[in-house]
Write a protein that holds these residues in place. Structure first.
Motif, PDB file in Angstrom:
ATOM      1  N   MET B   1      46.397  49.696  44.899  1.00 52.98           N
ATOM      2  CA  MET B   1      47.114  48.684  44.118  1.00 52.98           C
ATOM      3  C   MET B   1      46.261  47.768  43.436  1.00 52.98           C
ATOM      4  O   MET B   1      46.306  47.148  42.464  1.00 52.98           O
ATOM      5  CB  MET B   1      47.890  47.829  45.588  1.00 52.98           C
ATOM      6  N   GLU B   4      45.972  48.574  39.816  1.00 57.09           N
ATOM      7  CA  GLU B   4      47.004  47.895  38.844  1.00 57.09           C
ATOM      8  C   GLU B   4      46.606  46.673  38.444  1.00 57.09           C
ATOM      9  O   GLU B   4      47.025  46.114  37.616  1.00 57.09           O
ATOM     10  CB  GLU B   4      48.246  48.118  39.465  1.00 57.09           C
ATOM     11  N   ARG B   5      46.393  45.759  39.684  1.00 51.31           N
ATOM     12  CA  ARG B   5      46.182  44.487  39.611  1.00 51.31           C
ATOM     13  C   ARG B   5      44.914  44.112  38.305  1.00 51.31           C
ATOM     14  O   ARG B   5      45.492  43.266  37.424  1.00 51.31           O
ATOM     15  CB  ARG B   5      45.985  43.682  40.886  1.00 51.31           C
ATOM     16  N   LEU B   8      46.209  44.650  35.153  1.00 52.28           N
ATOM     17  CA  LEU B   8      47.195  43.793  34.331  1.00 52.28           C
ATOM     18  C   LEU B   8      46.777  42.530  33.865  1.00 52.28           C
ATOM     19  O   LEU B   8      47.211  41.705  33.140  1.00 52.28           O
ATOM     20  CB  LEU B   8      48.431  43.547  35.407  1.00 52.28           C
ATOM     21  N   THR B  11      46.351  41.263  30.278  1.00 53.86           N
ATOM     22  CA  THR B  11      47.439  41.034  29.513  1.00 53.86           C
ATOM     23  C   THR B  11      48.365  39.524  29.957  1.00 53.86           C
ATOM     24  O   THR B  11      48.725  38.950  28.932  1.00 53.86           O
ATOM     25  CB  THR B  11      48.423  42.048  29.715  1.00 53.86           C
TER      26      THR B  11
END
Lengths: 502, 349
Positions: B1, B4-5, B8, B11
């Motif tokens: 996880m 993904e963090r 991200l 953005t």
């Protein structure tokens, strides 16, 4: 998990104005599965649900329905793809008949273009019968108990063709027999291959009906498991993280009500109600509350325990009976006179207590403004007081000029409490003080209420949730159909015994 | 996880800044839009007509908006409480006529009037408007009639009082003080402009710095929450209805003096004008947002529009349509601004 899952989310993320609400979450739901979603408020559950139901159209990541990538641009898109949602506040039309509600927006028409009543009643009747619901389709919705209304809403969502239904807190307003009926229906639909996402704060219900559970914490998936392999303690631990033991006991075991001992036993009676009655809401209610005591009032939805504090506070004044404060009889015509008499009340809905667009400090000062200012406002003093409450109750973010609407639910609840703490009221009444709150925020409320009790405040806590009353109260009244059915004092009590008395 | 963090983060972070600016604008749309409209109209008329942008014309505009302004002050209180008063113009008319009725008229005026000393006549007129406001307050807070309907009845009652007292005739005389305030001036500045400015200033002070003013905003912001906070909601609503009637009364008395006559239906345009001023200025129709500053800008928008259209020699019938369109645009912005502000970032209540 064999084959393609019905719903699959990969690395779904969503942020609001730079604040991440979901941080890359994976989630799968199989056909014929009931999958529970638990977690604190603000953990990201409702954001995820809104993405699945098409409410939030912009997000990062990928959603697959039966293997195909989908991207809903609106709630209608999701509905057409077979995703239905049953909200906590039911989306029914209470003044229409059951049949009209089930077929809402899809009523059959006759050749003249008018609604074909016989056909509608027949279709609705058949549909309800297939689901095992025994109810007259001609009955007015409002005349049915809440539990039945909820089952009918599920029937409506099914009728619109949903194969995946999101249930948001489906059991929070239901009595045990109604919950049994709901679960029977869910099991039956599961056997037919329908899938459910079951969002709930009621961990017993999660354990009773769900197949798998996913725990959310801080916008991310904290844990996931088959329900058969875990227990309540496991859930609580993953929801709140390690080391929160104050709450666990009220969830798990028996509670020893603090008996009247030492000074507390002969503390002065602050509020005494004698034979209070109001229309159909409650009758013949008598009780006392002493200084430094938390009186819990428990009952199922509609038992009158939520009407009682509202009436005492003068919103809808009682028609019969006498209310005494510090031994003197008082007549409370409206909320203003109740405030002057030293009463304070936090209603069950934050919406009816707070001003979303106004800054924190105005939200906190409004209830004591008549004592802070005669003619001219003193905004400096208001902000000062607000800063005091913010530190004491650790409200986040800690800015008195922030509009209230930008705070999380738990922090809003603290603001609702803070309104009454600037000047000590004599009696503090709380309706559903922890409803819809996560475990962490609940624990904060428990701590605040205990502190106020120890400072000598008389407190009344009214709730439909046994855990709330058990975790807060020193003495418990159980109300049934508007009357006091039983009092628990100075004894051990558990959720089961409380439910049995209601 | 965590992978993904990490992916991200780039953005979301740069997106935050323009978002913040947009939010700042969003929350102030209510105040910015009316002001921008005003600037636009001023620029437009200044370009179209050389006589528009002069000191004389500014004085004209100020005089033209004074009577509306006093009425709009009362309406601002009412609309901030999320109520409405459709009787303002009618109450103004009635008050003006009551004043004239108790003043000695010229022999040529055929009205069965009751001449009294000027102070008494003024007192009775003020008392009359107070009573009309009190009737509104009673109907709305005690009986529970929606203000929209209650004040619609008051509109008719006011018109009835006017009709009964003047019976189709026209009265001219008003007490001397009122005549001076309505028509005279302090040096080059007309008294009526000074009075309007004082009323606006007083109302601003009351709304911004007093406890009552806070209650007005809070009752408008969330009536139920105000009640659960111990605010006497009924008393606040009763008070704003009476304030509105008193403002109308003052506007009516000064207006009669300003126009030089007291007769039926002479304030008919003022209902729409005063409501327009409040709403065009950006005070929320849903209550709780806005204020006297907004009303002031709204008054100028209307004043400049009415006056400017005269300067550019436009079809007087088209003028009516244009005013309607401006009001519609203001309503759209008003509702839109409310919706934008009503959805705070990620917050739920």
């Amino acid at each position: 998990m064999s084959g393609t899952p019905l719903l699959e989310l990969r690395a779904v993320a969503k942020s609001f104005g730079g604040v991440a609400a979901l941080k890359g979450v994976d989630f799968t739901l199989d056909a014929g599965e009931i999958h529970a979603l638990v977690g604190e408020n603000g953990a990201g559950k409702s954001t995820l649900m809104k993405i699945i139901a098409g409410v939030h159209a912009s997000y990062q990541g990928e959603m697959r329905l039966a293997g195909d990538v989908v991207r809903f641009r609106s709630a209608r898109d999701a509905r057409e793809a077979g995703i239905g949602m049953v909200h906590q506040e039911l989306a029914i039309v209470p003044t229409l008949s059951v049949a009209e509600n089930v077929l809402l927006g899809m009523q059959p028409r006759n050749r003249l273009g008018f609604i074909d009543w016989p056909a509608m009643i027949a279709i609705a009747g058949r549909h309800l019968e297939n689901l095992g619901l025994i109810v007259d389709p001609r009955a007015e919705m409002a005349s049915l108990p809440l539990g039945m209304q909820q089952l009918i809403e599920i029937a409506r969502v099914l009728f619109s063709g949903a194969r995946l239904i999101i249930l948001d807190e489906p059991t929070s307003a239901l009595s045990p027999p109604e919950i049994t009926r709901l679960f029977a229906l869910l099991e039956r639909l599961r056997a037919e291959g329908r899938s459910f996402i079951f969002i709930s704060h009621f961990l017993d219900d999660v354990l009773a009906i769900c197949d798998r559970v996913t725990v959310f914490r801080n916008g991310a998936k904290a844990a996931g498991a088959r329900v058969a392999e875990i227990d309540k303690a496991w859930l609580i631990e993953h929801m709140i993280g390690a080391g929160h033991h104050e709450l666990e006991e009220s969830y798990l075991g028996e509670i020893q009500l603090r008996g009247p001992e030492g000074e507390a036993a002969d503390a002065p009676v602050v509020l005494a109600a004698e034979g209070l009655g109001l229309g159909g809401a409650f009758q013949d209610v008598s009780f006392i509350v002493r200084a430094g005591e938390v009186l819990g009032i428990y009952g199922f939805m509609g038992s009158g325990q939520l009407d009682l504090p509202r009436a005492i506070f003068g919103k809808t004044p009682p028609e019969h009976g006498i209310l005494r404060i510090d031994g003197r009889p008082v007549r409370l015509r409206n909320t203003t006179s109740a405030c002057r008499a030293g009463l304070a009340f936090v209603p069950e809905s934050r919406r009816s207590m707070l001003f979303a667009l106004e800054p924190l400090y105005k939200n906190m000062s409004i209830s004591v403004l008549d004592r802070l200012a005669r003619l001219w406002l003193k905004p400096k003093r208001e902000r000062e007081i607000a800063r005091g409450h913010i530190t004491q109750l650790s409200i986040r973010p800690p800015f008195p000029d922030r509009p209230l609407g930008t705070l999380s639910g738990g922090n809003q609840q603290k603001v609702a409490l803070a309104k009454w703490l600037t000047f000590r009221p004599k009696v503090l009444m709380l309706s559903e003080p922890t409803r819809g709150m996560d475990v962490g925020a609940k624990e904060d409320v428990v701590r605040i209420v205990r502190r106020l009790r120890n400072e000598g405040l008389a407190i009344i806590v009214a709730s439909t949730e046994p855990e709330t009353v058990l975790s807060l109260a020193d003495r418990i009244l159980v109300m049934r159909k508007g009357r006091i059915a039983r009092e628990f004092a100075n004894e051990t009590v558990s959720k089961d015994r409380l439910l049995a008395a209601a | 996880m965590s992978k993904e963090r990490g992916a991200l983060a780039p953005t979301t972070v740069p997106a935050a800044r323009p978002g913040k600016r947009r939010q700042w604008l969003r929350l102030r749309l209510r105040n910015i839009a009316p002001f921008a409209t005003l600037m636009f109209l001023v620029a437009l008329f200044a370009a179209a007509s050389p006589s528009f942008l002069s000191l004389d014309n500014l004085a004209n505009i100020l005089q033209q908006i004074s009577v509306t302004g006093i009425m709009a002050v009362g309406l601002t209180f009412v609309i901030l409480c999320a109520e409405i008063d459709l009787g303002v113009a009618s109450v103004a008319n009635a008050t003006g006529i009551i004043l004239a009725f108790f003043t000695a008229q010229d022999a040529s005026v055929n009205i069965a009037n009751l001449p009294l000393p000027g102070v008494v006549a003024i007192g009775l007129a003020v008392f009359g408007s107070f009573c009309l406001g009190a009737v509104n307050a009673f109907g709305i807070t005690w009986i529970g009639i929606p203000s929209f309907i209650m004040t619609l009845a008051m509109l008719q009652i006011g018109a009835g009082i006017c009709a009964m007292l003047v019976r189709g005739q026209i009265a001219y005389a008003v007490p001397k003080v009122i005549a001076t305030l309505g028509n005279g001036g302090l040096g080059p500045v007309p008294w009526i402009v000074i009075v309007a400015a004082l009323v606006l200033a007083l109302a601003h002070i009351v709304l911004t710095y007093t406890r009552f003013g806070r209650y007005v905003y809070m009752v408008g912001g969330n009536r139920e929450a105000a009640e659960y906070s111990g605010v006497n909601v009924r008393a606040v609503i009763a008070a704003v209805m009476i304030i509105s009637a008193l403002c109308s009364g003052l506007a009516g008395m000064l207006g009669v003096a300003h126009f030089g006559s007291a007769q039926q239906d002479e304030f008919d345009n003022y209902l729409l004008d005063s409501i327009s001023a409040v709403v065009v200025g950006g005070t929320s129709l849903f209550g709780g947002q806005g204020g006297i500053g907004n009303t002031l800008v709204g008054l100028f928008v209307l004043g400049v529009l009415n006056n400017g259209l005269d300067h550019v020699n436009i079809d007087s019938f088209l003028k009516i349509l244009i005013r309607g369109l401006i009001l519609l645009a203001a309503l759209i912005i008003n509702v839109y601004a409310q919706r934008l502000k009503g959805q705070p970032e990620a917050g739920e209540i």
